[in-house]
Design a protein around this motif. Sequence first.
Motif, PDB file in Angstrom:
ATOM      1  N   UNK C 133       0.833  -1.202   0.000  1.00  6.17           N
ATOM      2  CA  UNK C 133       0.000   0.000   0.000  1.00  6.17           C
ATOM      3  C   UNK C 133       0.869   1.253   0.000  1.00  6.17           C
ATOM      4  N   UNK C 134       0.235   2.383  -0.287  1.00  6.01           N
ATOM      5  CA  UNK C 134       0.983   3.623  -0.474  1.00  6.01           C
ATOM      6  C   UNK C 134       1.007   4.444   0.796  1.00  6.01           C
ATOM      7  N   UNK C 135       2.089   5.191   0.941  1.00  5.26           N
ATOM      8  CA  UNK C 135       2.225   6.120   2.054  1.00  5.26           C
ATOM      9  C   UNK C 135       2.488   7.511   1.497  1.00  5.26           C
ATOM     10  N   UNK C 136       2.289   8.505   2.349  1.00  5.33           N
ATOM     11  CA  UNK C 136       2.558   9.885   1.973  1.00  5.33           C
ATOM     12  C   UNK C 136       1.903  10.236   0.646  1.00  5.33           C
ATOM     13  N   UNK C 137       0.611  10.117   0.643  1.00  6.93           N
ATOM     14  CA  UNK C 137      -0.178  10.491  -0.518  1.00  6.93           C
ATOM     15  C   UNK C 137       0.407   9.916  -1.801  1.00  6.93           C
ATOM     16  N   UNK C 139       3.193   8.634  -2.547  1.00  9.24           N
ATOM     17  CA  UNK C 139       4.536   8.944  -3.021  1.00  9.24           C
ATOM     18  C   UNK C 139       5.537   7.833  -2.731  1.00  9.24           C
ATOM     19  N   UNK C 140       5.188   6.892  -1.834  1.00 11.88           N
ATOM     20  CA  UNK C 140       6.064   5.738  -1.650  1.00 11.88           C
ATOM     21  C   UNK C 140       5.223   4.518  -1.326  1.00 11.88           C
ATOM     22  N   UNK C 141       5.711   3.376  -1.770  1.00 15.93           N
ATOM     23  CA  UNK C 141       4.934   2.165  -1.615  1.00 15.93           C
ATOM     24  C   UNK C 141       5.629   1.245  -0.611  1.00 15.93           C
ATOM     25  N   UNK C 142       4.832   0.712   0.311  1.00 12.70           N
ATOM     26  CA  UNK C 142       5.395  -0.201   1.295  1.00 12.70           C
ATOM     27  C   UNK C 142       4.808  -1.594   1.127  1.00 12.70           C
ATOM     28  N   UNK C 143       5.594  -2.602   1.433  1.00 14.93           N
ATOM     29  CA  UNK C 143       5.088  -3.976   1.429  1.00 14.93           C
ATOM     30  C   UNK C 143       5.242  -4.490   2.849  1.00 14.93           C
ATOM     31  N   UNK C 144       4.156  -4.982   3.421  1.00  9.68           N
ATOM     32  CA  UNK C 144       4.214  -5.286   4.838  1.00  9.68           C
ATOM     33  C   UNK C 144       3.374  -6.497   5.231  1.00  9.68           C
ATOM     34  N   UNK C 270      -1.707  14.513  -5.606  1.00 11.57           N
ATOM     35  CA  UNK C 270      -1.313  14.163  -4.279  1.00 11.57           C
ATOM     36  C   UNK C 270      -2.417  14.430  -3.273  1.00 11.57           C
ATOM     37  N   UNK C 289       6.658  17.017  -9.802  1.00 11.11           N
ATOM     38  CA  UNK C 289       6.589  15.628  -9.372  1.00 11.11           C
ATOM     39  C   UNK C 289       5.605  15.307  -8.240  1.00 11.11           C
ATOM     40  N   UNK C 290       5.711  15.941  -7.066  1.00 12.73           N
ATOM     41  CA  UNK C 290       4.842  15.450  -5.996  1.00 12.73           C
ATOM     42  C   UNK C 290       3.367  15.466  -6.383  1.00 12.73           C
ATOM     43  N   UNK C 296       0.228   8.487 -12.041  1.00 11.95           N
ATOM     44  CA  UNK C 296       0.989   7.240 -12.050  1.00 11.95           C
ATOM     45  C   UNK C 296       0.089   6.011 -12.195  1.00 11.95           C
TER      46      UNK C 296
END
Lengths: 269, 631, 338
Positions: C133-137, C139-144, C270, C289-290, C296
Amino acid sequence: MPEYQIVVCGSIVPDPLQTLEPISGPAGPALKNEMMLPAWLDPWAGHALFEAANLASKNPGSKVWLVALGPKAKLQQVMMTLAQKVPFELVALDGPAGGFTDASETAAALAEAIQAIPGLDRSRMLVFGGWESASRGTGTTMQIVGEILGITDQFQGVDEIKIEASGALRILERIEGGRHQVSLCDAPPALLGWATGNLPEPRNNPQVGMANMRTIMPALQKAKPTKVGADGLTFSSVAVPKQARDTKIVKDLPADQIAAEIVEWITNK
Amino acid sequence: MGHSPRNARNHAVSGSENPERPQMEADIVCVGFGPASGGFLTTLARGILNPDGSTAIESGVAPGMPLQVMCYERADDLGFGVSGVVTRARGIRESFPELDSAEIPMAAPVASEKILYLLDPVGASRRPALMRLADVAIRALGPVLRVKDDAMELPWTPDFLEKHGGLVLSMGQFTQWVAQQVMGTGAAQIWPGSPVGEAIIEDDGVAGIRLVDQGVAKDGKPSDGFMPGMEVRAPLTVVADGPVGPIGQQLDRAFGIPEGHHTHDWALGMKFVVDLPETCDLEPGTVLHTLGYPEPEIFGFFYVHPNRVASMGIFVPSWFDSPARTAYRYLQHWMLHPAIWRQVKGGHLRSWGAKTLQESGRRGEPRLAGNGFARIGEGSGSTNVLTNSGVDEAWTTGVILAEGVLELLKNKQPFTAENLESAYVARRRGSWVDKDGRIAERGRDGFQRGIIPGMIGMMLAGLTKGLVAMPGKPMPPHQRVKTLEEYYRGRIAPDEIRAIRKESDAKGISAHAALMERAGWPQIPFDGELLVSHQDALLIGGKVQAPAGYADHVEFLYPSDCGTCDSKICIEMCSGQAIYPGENGLPAFDREKCVHCGACLWNCASANPDDPERGRINFHAGAGGLHSAEN
Amino acid sequence: METILFLSPSEGALSKNALEALATAKQLADSLGTTFSVGLWGDAPQAAADGIASCSATKFLAVTGAEFAQSRYATDAAAAEALGRASGATIIIGPSCSRWNRVLAGVAHRLGGRADSHVTGLSASNGAPAIARWYYRQRMEGILTRTQRPWVLAVESGIAPAWDGAPGTAAVEPVACASAGVRSNVTGIEAPAADQQTIRPDAELLFVTGAGWTKKQPDGQVKTEAAQKLILDFLRLSRASLGSTKSLVDLHGEGVATLTFLNHMNQVGQTGSTPRHVKGLSTCCHGEEPHTVGWRFIGERRAISLDAGCGWARGKADVLYVADAFAVMEKVNALLAR
Ligand SMILES: Cc1cc2nc3c(=O)[nH]c(=O)nc-3n(C[C@H](O)[C@H](O)[C@H](O)COP(=O)(O)OP(=O)(O)OC[C@H]3O[C@@H](n4cnc5c(N)ncnc54)[C@H](O)[C@@H]3O)c2cc1C
Ligand SMILES: Cc1cc2nc3c(=O)[nH]c(=O)nc-3n(C[C@H](O)[C@H](O)[C@H](O)COP(=O)(O)OP(=O)(O)OC[C@H]3O[C@@H](n4cnc5c(N)ncnc54)[C@H](O)[C@@H]3O)c2cc1C
Ligand code: SF4
Ligand code: SF4
């Protein structure tokens, strides 16, 4: 006239214009240079606060609290800007405000802080917050705050609240397809997670700032150190996606031809 | 026609016309939060409250409360300023004797210092004949002189330039840290996003300040949500608004500046904050100064922070006579010099910023105090022009003022011109800031005659502690500005200059890039990492913002006369491309790109008919600007 | 051993988004080597259950009642809680619709579990489920992965093909659920007039408009009205959904003459929505970018801008036409009208 007690939950996020990069630390992922990035009140929580102040100003006798969990030094700095916007009383908790903290832990801390506000009367209480934060981005914190406080009249993606003659709350929530769902809630308590709302950002008003300062500084001074994290979560990676595409740049092509290309592309399934 | 400047805007909507203007009283009101206010408030706070937090000095306006001290900063947040910074930190360390630099993000003790003379690797630099001869000799003697990457390390750093025992800082992080300390005491409030529009001048003194109006159109006229700026009345107004501060300028106009003083010399400093590549092994605290390139008049700096981050930039001085001198382009050429590029290649641009420096130093000193006001920091002539350092100097003037103010408060003496003269000005005269300022005073005069006399003059003044200097008469900025034709004589034909100008006017952009390329400067190989377009730097590195509802802070006073101005240096040098050729090529202003560097205040080719010391642009107090706390 | 519950409110047949979530739940069950059950609530969930009767769920559970028809926290949360308990599931998966998003965290709290929303990927390695899922609107993707159960999830639309199988008759087990103390009622929906309806989540194409449409054009003129007509005509002819940059919607708030049919809900990026469409065409945008992150999530992307450095295009679009959008869109409309 109803006299509302409006508790707004909101904390700080990096100024959205900054370049953000994740790093992995001993306690899991974090933002690079988190403490150095300029910060601002989470945008949707900000709208919640401005809407709360607006509602309070239309219903004399009402009062607004802002419950914020964040690193004290950064909170203090953001308050200097925020305090100039609208009147509120701050309840500060000194702890992390990053996006990788689990919503349930943040929610528990916020709910505890709300329960500790002296003189709150459930029959007048409205709990406001941002629909989603610009850090965690889940839209899950406020529901848990509501559950802990025993509020089951909850609304998310709210763009408008109006008070009916009967005292009922008429609430507009964002739903699919750019539409709004209209609900009537008999009376407080209720919990509203705000989207953008309809108010412009208030101007900086130094007098409001001065008045707020009387409670902000003491609140910061007694901000309770609060431990929240992401217990039970293991991140195998956090990364900024690489998204370089080979962009074909088409210059000097007449509009006719471009149009033909585009039409072909959009009609081609 | 045309010789009738528009009224200064703030007067148009102030005072009696607007009964609703809110008012407030404070004991001390402070304009601007840079190092000078930092030193002032840090020292004052310790005197207002006892260590146990109880009141040591009671407020005169709010009886029973501690002294009410307000500081208003125009930028959207504290720490959005721009500077180098390497500093001896003499005054700062005196304020914080226990200071551990690790407490301040991006701070490092100075570890090593070097000066590099940069040869010209591209052949476009305009070097005087003597210098070119020297370059030939240096190249020939390369191995002996340790010439590497087209650069020669000077064998020693003159004493007066040394920063041993000092600190490398980030201006943004340092001021944020100071603000946290000050506000943590509860003794002062520092409000960002609050431009001060004007000082309230009454009875030959200052009675407080007015914040700018909000809810106004670009021309300052009330519009939607009009909110007149608050008036804050106070027995003492501390003006610490830096080199281009509008309140300082207002006071200069109202009260005059001492005979023989002037602020003719100035420079634009522009910098990058860069993530250094993994391969870079420069130690935190490394300090590198450069001279010789991209133009002989342009000095460069390179300071290394902890965690592989560097501040690097250039100074473009007023006596560099090119009318097409956009610092941004020069900064990129400087960074591409092999001696610099070697260190940064593979790195990443994090932040960007620009600001001007008042380089007349002590000779630009205004009236330091008067009834109800005192001036500190760079706007008070504190910057040392020999060493290009101003942070510690500004800080120390703030400390000195605070000591004087505390003395007056304890003795219950009012803030009159006489009392401030003895409590503040006299103290300042006895300080190291004043002593060093005198040594530096004439140190740069030689540059008026050229780069070589300038360098010799600087060395002479530095080494003889100001006894000897190279003579030279600093002129008001507009007198120095050449026309493009003059500057490019023998290089680019006047016809061609006209054609280039016409083409750039049509595109609504400045002409400098085309001119520089025509004069032999190579194109910049954009890579999206370190080398990005000027526009992208505004977005990626500097994050410029312009909140709605404020008046334009850059005002062309005689727009119709600008048509006959042939250098249009205001456009050519604007640090943010915020001044651009608008209708008929006349300069126009786009607030959303302005980084508040202040260059346009000094940088006009024509004298103001009402005040020949000034140009034809007014630089008012404005909100917004860069959103970076790393510069 | 995990047990999985696919959960959804039912308003008649299941939505595309819900069918996608069902497919995701089924896929996860397969890769974990386990089974899954289905939980539905509404006034008549049998129809929805029948629609997915052949999905190989081991059980169909349902909370039924008129009061469960409304999209309302109190009743939705109560129903989902009851279904969660009845199923005994350790992983609960629902669609990212406004109803499920509103309650999932509250439901997780009641069940003693934890919630994650906006899930964009589900996988299993060594028997352990992981989500993206994504973090910071965005801007980065985490796998957890998580240790707490039940793990209650909402999966984004567009991340998996919708479940597609034969309808049948599902054997629905009723689950009891009380709905006392209801104090809120849905009284209606406010939607823009049909001809002003610009957001079409199911459209194939997202048409993004930037502030350039309202800016001074190379001939020195501002042509807002022409822009308005071109855009609305294009939307009508192409049935595209309309997105916008923040600058453009903000102009609206500042009282500048601008496109009247836009509001904050059109904003992509964003701080706005991040719709997922197959194709996207951006026009007159620049944005850095942001703020182009929403872009994307669009499959094929093209852009028309006068500025070759356009932030929606460089490295982010497949094709950038450096051209005047007014001229191009006029021709596009003419071609589409044929
Ligand atoms: C690129 C660059 C490199 C430098 N390098 C060095 C170095 O290495 N070492 C060194 O010692 N010095 C260096 N200097 C000089 C140094 O930065 C200055 O001398 C110093 O910042 C002066 O401090 P100050 O407090 O007087 O003014 P400033 O730092 O200019 O602060 C003034 C503040 O007032 C605010 N302000 C202005 N007008 C208003 C208004 N109307 N209302 C409210 N607020 C207002 C401004 O926003 C600003 O924050 C450098 C400068 C530049 C530009
Ligand atoms: C706190 C914050 C949050 C933000 N969040 C978001 C967000 O979520 N989403 C978002 O989008 N933005 C966001 N922004 C704004 C963002 O920073 C950009 O400013 C914005 O996206 C740029 O808008 P634009 O592309 O519409 O306009 P502009 O930057 O004005 O670009 C206009 C472009 O139009 C082109 N153009 C003009 N005329 C024509 C023509 N005839 N034909 C072709 N091209 C033409 C020009 O070349 C130019 O490139 C946010 C900003 C802030 C401060
Ligand atoms: S307009 Fe702004 S950016 Fe340009 S020179 Fe003036 S202050 Fe600097
Ligand atoms: S403002 Fe000054 S430099 Fe600019 S065009 Fe006018 S006269 Fe020339």
